[in-house]
Design a protein around this motif. Structure first.
Motif, PDB file in Angstrom:
ATOM      1  N   LEU A 113     -55.152  19.344  22.844  1.00  0.00           N
ATOM      2  CA  LEU A 113     -54.800  18.044  23.406  1.00  0.00           C
ATOM      3  C   LEU A 113     -53.856  17.308  22.467  1.00  0.00           C
ATOM      4  O   LEU A 113     -53.917  17.462  21.250  1.00  0.00           O
ATOM      5  CB  LEU A 113     -56.062  17.205  23.628  1.00  0.00           C
ATOM      6  CG  LEU A 113     -57.097  17.742  24.625  1.00  0.00           C
ATOM      7  CD1 LEU A 113     -58.342  16.863  24.604  1.00  0.00           C
ATOM      8  CD2 LEU A 113     -56.513  17.791  26.031  1.00  0.00           C
ATOM      9  N   SER A 114     -52.993  16.471  23.033  1.00  0.00           N
ATOM     10  CA  SER A 114     -52.092  15.681  22.194  1.00  0.00           C
ATOM     11  C   SER A 114     -52.911  14.665  21.404  1.00  0.00           C
ATOM     12  O   SER A 114     -53.946  14.187  21.883  1.00  0.00           O
ATOM     13  CB  SER A 114     -51.060  14.951  23.055  1.00  0.00           C
ATOM     14  OG  SER A 114     -51.684  13.914  23.805  1.00  0.00           O
ATOM     15  N   PRO A 115     -52.479  14.316  20.179  1.00  0.00           N
ATOM     16  CA  PRO A 115     -53.223  13.348  19.368  1.00  0.00           C
ATOM     17  C   PRO A 115     -53.451  12.020  20.099  1.00  0.00           C
ATOM     18  O   PRO A 115     -54.525  11.424  19.990  1.00  0.00           O
ATOM     19  CB  PRO A 115     -52.334  13.163  18.138  1.00  0.00           C
ATOM     20  CG  PRO A 115     -51.587  14.448  18.025  1.00  0.00           C
ATOM     21  CD  PRO A 115     -51.337  14.878  19.439  1.00  0.00           C
ATOM     22  N   LEU A 116     -52.452  11.551  20.846  1.00  0.00           N
ATOM     23  CA  LEU A 116     -52.576  10.277  21.561  1.00  0.00           C
ATOM     24  C   LEU A 116     -53.632  10.360  22.650  1.00  0.00           C
ATOM     25  O   LEU A 116     -54.503   9.485  22.753  1.00  0.00           O
ATOM     26  CB  LEU A 116     -51.233   9.874  22.169  1.00  0.00           C
ATOM     27  CG  LEU A 116     -51.233   8.582  22.991  1.00  0.00           C
ATOM     28  CD1 LEU A 116     -51.684   7.400  22.137  1.00  0.00           C
ATOM     29  CD2 LEU A 116     -49.858   8.322  23.603  1.00  0.00           C
ATOM     30  N   LYS A 117     -53.571  11.404  23.454  1.00  0.00           N
ATOM     31  CA  LYS A 117     -54.537  11.561  24.543  1.00  0.00           C
ATOM     32  C   LYS A 117     -55.960  11.698  24.000  1.00  0.00           C
ATOM     33  O   LYS A 117     -56.888  11.060  24.483  1.00  0.00           O
ATOM     34  CB  LYS A 117     -54.177  12.802  25.385  1.00  0.00           C
ATOM     35  CG  LYS A 117     -55.083  13.029  26.581  1.00  0.00           C
ATOM     36  CD  LYS A 117     -54.699  14.302  27.323  1.00  0.00           C
ATOM     37  CE  LYS A 117     -53.312  14.182  27.924  1.00  0.00           C
ATOM     38  NZ  LYS A 117     -52.960  15.385  28.737  1.00  0.00           N
ATOM     39  N   LYS A 118     -56.111  12.514  22.971  1.00  0.00           N
ATOM     40  CA  LYS A 118     -57.418  12.731  22.356  1.00  0.00           C
ATOM     41  C   LYS A 118     -57.957  11.429  21.756  1.00  0.00           C
ATOM     42  O   LYS A 118     -59.132  11.105  21.909  1.00  0.00           O
ATOM     43  CB  LYS A 118     -57.282  13.810  21.278  1.00  0.00           C
ATOM     44  CG  LYS A 118     -58.568  14.241  20.623  1.00  0.00           C
ATOM     45  CD  LYS A 118     -58.344  15.520  19.806  1.00  0.00           C
ATOM     46  CE  LYS A 118     -57.145  15.420  18.905  1.00  0.00           C
ATOM     47  NZ  LYS A 118     -56.945  16.633  18.094  1.00  0.00           N
ATOM     48  N   SER A 119     -57.100  10.681  21.091  1.00  0.00           N
ATOM     49  CA  SER A 119     -57.518   9.423  20.462  1.00  0.00           C
ATOM     50  C   SER A 119     -57.966   8.413  21.505  1.00  0.00           C
ATOM     51  O   SER A 119     -58.984   7.733  21.329  1.00  0.00           O
ATOM     52  CB  SER A 119     -56.360   8.839  19.636  1.00  0.00           C
ATOM     53  OG  SER A 119     -56.013   9.688  18.569  1.00  0.00           O
ATOM     54  N   LEU A 120     -57.216   8.300  22.591  1.00  0.00           N
ATOM     55  CA  LEU A 120     -57.582   7.355  23.652  1.00  0.00           C
ATOM     56  C   LEU A 120     -58.922   7.713  24.285  1.00  0.00           C
ATOM     57  O   LEU A 120     -59.737   6.827  24.585  1.00  0.00           O
ATOM     58  CB  LEU A 120     -56.484   7.316  24.721  1.00  0.00           C
ATOM     59  CG  LEU A 120     -55.163   6.665  24.304  1.00  0.00           C
ATOM     60  CD1 LEU A 120     -54.131   6.817  25.415  1.00  0.00           C
ATOM     61  CD2 LEU A 120     -55.376   5.191  23.967  1.00  0.00           C
ATOM     62  N   ILE A 121     -59.166   8.994  24.477  1.00  0.00           N
ATOM     63  CA  ILE A 121     -60.442   9.435  25.055  1.00  0.00           C
ATOM     64  C   ILE A 121     -61.591   9.104  24.107  1.00  0.00           C
ATOM     65  O   ILE A 121     -62.610   8.539  24.512  1.00  0.00           O
ATOM     66  CB  ILE A 121     -60.420  10.947  25.360  1.00  0.00           C
ATOM     67  CG1 ILE A 121     -59.403  11.253  26.467  1.00  0.00           C
ATOM     68  CG2 ILE A 121     -61.810  11.428  25.786  1.00  0.00           C
ATOM     69  CD1 ILE A 121     -59.184  12.736  26.705  1.00  0.00           C
ATOM     70  N   PHE A 122     -61.436   9.442  22.821  1.00  0.00           N
ATOM     71  CA  PHE A 122     -62.492   9.175  21.840  1.00  0.00           C
ATOM     72  C   PHE A 122     -62.750   7.675  21.700  1.00  0.00           C
ATOM     73  O   PHE A 122     -63.902   7.239  21.656  1.00  0.00           O
ATOM     74  CB  PHE A 122     -62.114   9.756  20.474  1.00  0.00           C
ATOM     75  CG  PHE A 122     -62.308  11.238  20.369  1.00  0.00           C
ATOM     76  CD1 PHE A 122     -63.324  11.873  21.073  1.00  0.00           C
ATOM     77  CD2 PHE A 122     -61.479  12.014  19.567  1.00  0.00           C
ATOM     78  CE1 PHE A 122     -63.506  13.245  20.980  1.00  0.00           C
ATOM     79  CE2 PHE A 122     -61.656  13.378  19.464  1.00  0.00           C
ATOM     80  CZ  PHE A 122     -62.669  14.001  20.172  1.00  0.00           C
ATOM     81  N   LEU A 123     -61.689   6.886  21.630  1.00  0.00           N
ATOM     82  CA  LEU A 123     -61.853   5.435  21.496  1.00  0.00           C
ATOM     83  C   LEU A 123     -62.573   4.852  22.708  1.00  0.00           C
ATOM     84  O   LEU A 123     -63.415   3.952  22.562  1.00  0.00           O
ATOM     85  CB  LEU A 123     -60.487   4.767  21.318  1.00  0.00           C
ATOM     86  CG  LEU A 123     -59.808   4.999  19.960  1.00  0.00           C
ATOM     87  CD1 LEU A 123     -58.368   4.518  19.993  1.00  0.00           C
ATOM     88  CD2 LEU A 123     -60.584   4.303  18.849  1.00  0.00           C
ATOM     89  N   SER A 124     -62.267   5.369  23.884  1.00  0.00           N
ATOM     90  CA  SER A 124     -62.932   4.887  25.110  1.00  0.00           C
ATOM     91  C   SER A 124     -64.418   5.234  25.099  1.00  0.00           C
ATOM     92  O   SER A 124     -65.260   4.399  25.448  1.00  0.00           O
ATOM     93  CB  SER A 124     -62.258   5.500  26.350  1.00  0.00           C
ATOM     94  OG  SER A 124     -60.899   5.131  26.425  1.00  0.00           O
ATOM     95  N   ILE A 125     -64.736   6.460  24.699  1.00  0.00           N
ATOM     96  CA  ILE A 125     -66.137   6.898  24.639  1.00  0.00           C
ATOM     97  C   ILE A 125     -66.920   6.047  23.639  1.00  0.00           C
ATOM     98  O   ILE A 125     -68.027   5.570  23.928  1.00  0.00           O
ATOM     99  CB  ILE A 125     -66.235   8.387  24.262  1.00  0.00           C
ATOM    100  CG1 ILE A 125     -65.636   9.255  25.365  1.00  0.00           C
ATOM    101  CG2 ILE A 125     -67.694   8.789  24.019  1.00  0.00           C
ATOM    102  CD1 ILE A 125     -65.495  10.724  24.980  1.00  0.00           C
TER     103      ILE A 125
END
Length: 230
Positions: free
Chosen positions: A15-27
């Protein structure tokens, strides 16, 4: 569970760093909003008897702490044994301090098997392992400090300082070179040490520079600082 599977998907499909970061931050944000006891509302330094109240920055600061350690530990996991020994240190500290003892006893056996297999180059944590376990440790560190009052802020800082400082150094170096801070390279602390030592020695060195300051603080410095201040 979401953290684990996002890491698993990242292992398989990068996964791209941005996409992964947004998912983790949301969780993490959803978790914090539904569990007020995990929100860091203040930082209490026991040795100097000082308290910093976060007020409106509570959610942001807690989110930042958990997300930062997840990334720091993911970057920390670069050679065999290093992460296994580091996890063993945390599990033993939680166990000794009586924090959910049965749970961490149940983790010691699979961790021992992992360390052996990792040493034999047969199994690795991967992104799913590093993200999930660092998330788990983050939650237990927060609970241990805020809910149980068994681990001080000073202890947490000492335990996290090596991966934290290494991540900060890497980010600054990559920024200065015009590179993305999330792109991998071979400039980590363990890579620098590998120029002079083998993997086993490097893992021992890195864990020891965490354990020794922690033990010195617990056994000597903490009481000395409190005595001097009083």
């Amino acid at each position: 569970t979401f953290i684990f599977f996002v890491g698993l998907i990242d292992d398989k499909h990068s996964l791209s760093p941005l996409k992964k970061s947004l998912i983790f931050l949301s969780i993490i944000l959803i978790l914090l909003l539904n569990n007020p006891q995990l929100q860091i509302r203040f930082i209490r330094f026991e040795t100097i008897e000082s308290v910093i109240t976060l007020e409106d920055f509570t959610i942001f600061f807690t989110l930042f702490c958990i997300f930062s350690f997840m990334n720091a530990f993911n970057m920390f996991d670069g050679i065999n044994l290093q992460s296994g020994f580091y996890l063993l240190l945390f599990f033993l500290i939680f166990l000794i301090k009586g924090i959910d003892s049965l749970f961490f006893i149940s983790l010691l056996i699979p961790l021992a098997l992992f360390i052996f297999s990792n040493y034999m180059n047969k199994i690795f944590l991967g992104n799913n392992g590093t993200y999930f376990l660092s998330f788990l440790i983050s939650i237990y560190l927060i609970k241990s400090n805020i809910v149980y009052s068994t681990i001080s802020v000073e202890e947490i800082l000492i335990l996290l300082i090596i991966p934290g400082l290494d991540m900060l150094r890497l980010f600054l170096t990559r920024f200065s070179n015009g590179r993305s801070p999330f792109l991998p390279d071979k400039d980590h602390l363990h890579h620098l040490l590998l120029k002079n030592f083998n993997q086993f020695s490097v893992s021992i060195i890195i864990v020891m520079i965490t354990i020794i300051p922690y033990l010195v603080f617990i056994l000597f410095l903490k009481s000395l600082i409190i005595l001097v201040i009083q």
